[in-house]
Scaffold this active site. Structure first.
Site, PDB file in Angstrom:
ATOM      1  N   LYS A 184       0.764  -1.027  -0.164  1.00  0.00           N
ATOM      2  CA  LYS A 184      -0.082  -0.006  -0.044  1.00  0.00           C
ATOM      3  C   LYS A 184       0.683   1.407  -0.102  1.00  0.00           C
ATOM      4  O   LYS A 184       1.996   1.187   0.224  1.00  0.00           O
ATOM      5  CB  LYS A 184      -1.075  -0.221   1.222  1.00  0.00           C
ATOM      6  CG  LYS A 184      -2.193  -1.103   1.089  1.00  0.00           C
ATOM      7  CD  LYS A 184      -2.754  -1.164  -0.086  1.00  0.00           C
ATOM      8  CE  LYS A 184      -3.928  -1.993  -0.143  1.00  0.00           C
ATOM      9  NZ  LYS A 184      -3.686  -3.362  -0.311  1.00  0.00           N
TER      10      LYS A 184
HETATM   11  C1  LIG Z   1      -9.850  -3.001  -1.879  1.00  0.00           C
HETATM   12  C2  LIG Z   1      -9.408  -3.556  -0.624  1.00  0.00           C
HETATM   13  N1  LIG Z   1     -10.057  -3.619   0.345  1.00  0.00           N
HETATM   14  C3  LIG Z   1      -9.514  -4.350   1.507  1.00  0.00           C
HETATM   15  C4  LIG Z   1      -8.076  -4.710   1.620  1.00  0.00           C
HETATM   16  C5  LIG Z   1      -7.600  -5.585   2.690  1.00  0.00           C
HETATM   17  O1  LIG Z   1      -6.652  -4.718   3.481  1.00  0.00           O
HETATM   18  P1  LIG Z   1      -5.706  -5.509   4.720  1.00  0.00           P
HETATM   19  O2  LIG Z   1      -4.813  -6.533   3.824  1.00  0.00           O
HETATM   20  O3  LIG Z   1      -4.990  -4.367   5.209  1.00  0.00           O
HETATM   21  O4  LIG Z   1      -6.693  -6.224   5.464  1.00  0.00           O
HETATM   22  C6  LIG Z   1      -7.419  -4.608   0.421  1.00  0.00           C
HETATM   23  C7  LIG Z   1      -6.170  -5.399   0.229  1.00  0.00           C
HETATM   24  O5  LIG Z   1      -5.459  -5.480  -0.484  1.00  0.00           O
HETATM   25  C8  LIG Z   1      -7.896  -4.138  -0.947  1.00  0.00           C
HETATM   26  O6  LIG Z   1      -7.117  -3.987  -1.847  1.00  0.00           O
END
Ligand SMILES: Cc1ncc(COP(=O)(O)O)c(C=O)c1O
Length: 385
Positions: A184
């Protein structure tokens, strides 16, 4: 051709992050404590949110957001198929019903017109995802939410530092979840942040640590009491000071990071817009894109190979790529439970077959960018119709 493989999205970590982590590890407190508190404060200040809650993922943030808003069995949540599975998994986890509506052909963000059509008496919440870092049409979504009395929970996993009509993402809907996963815009290795309405954030905070009335730092610090009470059946979603140490240093670099991401996107746009094989990412007026992803769309009718073969050809040229996303309705769990067919969401399905996410990250060199452009153009020219 490159001699060394270019990874798709490695983190940009320097000595400052390493020093800060060592400082934490050398201290008496390594889990949720002073560094997390500082990270929350700095993040809230940067976004312009009254408060912020640091968590171990964006998924945790989305889950807690739905719980804090009291969303559960019998409720419907409207969201997009063009997202990562966790956006929709959390709706299932609280026992609510995810209602998918298709995306707009330009941004691949959720279509406000289709949201409006999907609202029923059971709808409690709209869950837009700012795909690739391009903010959704929040004015229209807010208006629907206002007139139909719905909550808005934003999935801003891609959208840290993005703006919609001058307003930072994270200050618009009722609650917004960010991700600090390793790929990210800023990372804590794993991590997330929830911003928004302080009343809901405080409820989410208690839920994030077993539902206890007092967190460990407050119990073990000098002058504190060991006593706590469980007021909700909570989860274990807290961020540690080790992770927050990385986040604190990453946050200080966000403007530099973003300016490099914008530069790379601009270079790609310039290079690819010359060719009939590609469609470059759209950006609407009045938004600031976070450029978490650079999603190039192939005009498949101009090529003799499909997207998967295109990716293989790029791999042979030592360029790492990815696909965002396999639409939710194609995954076996959702397909079986809701009987979805690929064509149920034609825009998501059509675009899924032609998207490639190209490398875009702050520590790419000018040579790396040139190599990506050269490889992409080379594959297209070799396999043009
Ligand atoms: C659109 C979206 N939502 C949620 C997430 C989930 O993030 P995390 O891995 O921090 O839980 C991601 C992860 O890549 C994502 O791309």
């Amino acid at each position: 051709m490159r001699s060394v493989f270019l990874p798709f999205a490695p983190p940009t970590i320097s000595q400052e992050e390493i020093t800060e982590v060592i400082d934490t590890l050398s201290s008496d407190w390594i889990t949720t404590g002073p560094k997390v508190k500082k990270f929350e404060e700095m993040f809230a200040q940067y976004i312009g949110s009254e408060t912020a809650l640091a968590l171990n993922s964006c998924t945790a943030g989305l889950h807690l957001a739905l719980i804090a808003l009291g969303i559960g069995p019998g409720d419907e949540v409207i969201t997009t198929p063009m997202t990562f599975c966790s956006t929709v998994n959390v709706i299932e986890q609280v026992g609510a019903h995810p209602v998918l509506v298709d995306v707009q052909p330009d941004t691949l963000n959720i279509s406000p017109e289709l949201i409006e059509k999907a609202v029923t008496e059971k709808t409690k919440c709209i869950l837009p995802v700012h795909y690739a870092g391009h903010p959704c049409e929040m004015d229209t979504i807010k208006e629907i939410a206002r007139t139909k009395n719905l909550y808005i929970v934003e999935d801003a996993a891609h959208a840290f530092s993005a703006r919609y009509k001058g307003q930072k993402v994270g200050t618009i809907g009722d609650l917004t979840a960010f991700s600090f996963y390793v790929t990210k815009n800023i990372t804590t290795a794993e991590g997330g942040m929830l911003t928004g309405n302080p009343e809901f954030i405080e409820k989410a905070r208690i839920y994030s640590l077993h539902g206890m009335s007092k967190d460990a730092w407050k119990r073990y610090d000098k002058g504190s009491s060991w006593y706590y009470e469980v007021v909700y059946p909570g989860f274990k979603y807290n961020m540690t000071d080790i992770h927050a140490s990385i986040g604190l240093r990453q946050l200080q670099k966000i403007e530099t990071f973003q300016s490099r991401r914008r530069e790379i996107a601009h270079k790609y746009d310039e290079a690819f817009s010359e060719y009939p094989y590609f469609e470059i990412p759209c950006r609407l007026p009045n938004i600031e894109h976070a450029w978490h992803l650079y999603v190039l769309r192939l005009n498949l009718e101009t090529l003799r190979i499909d997207r998967d073969q295109f990716i293989e050809e790029l791999k042979e040229r030592k360029i790492g790529t990815s696909v965002h996303f396999i639409p939710i309705h194609l995954h076996p769990y959702y397909r079986k439970k809701y009987g979805y067919k690929p064509e149920d969401y034609p825009v998501a399905y059509f675009n899924f077959k032609r998207i490639i996410s190209l490398p875009i990250y702050p520590r790419m060199s000018d040579q790396d960018i040139a190599d990506v452009i050269e490889a992409v153009v080379d594959v297209a020219e070799k396999y043009k119709r």
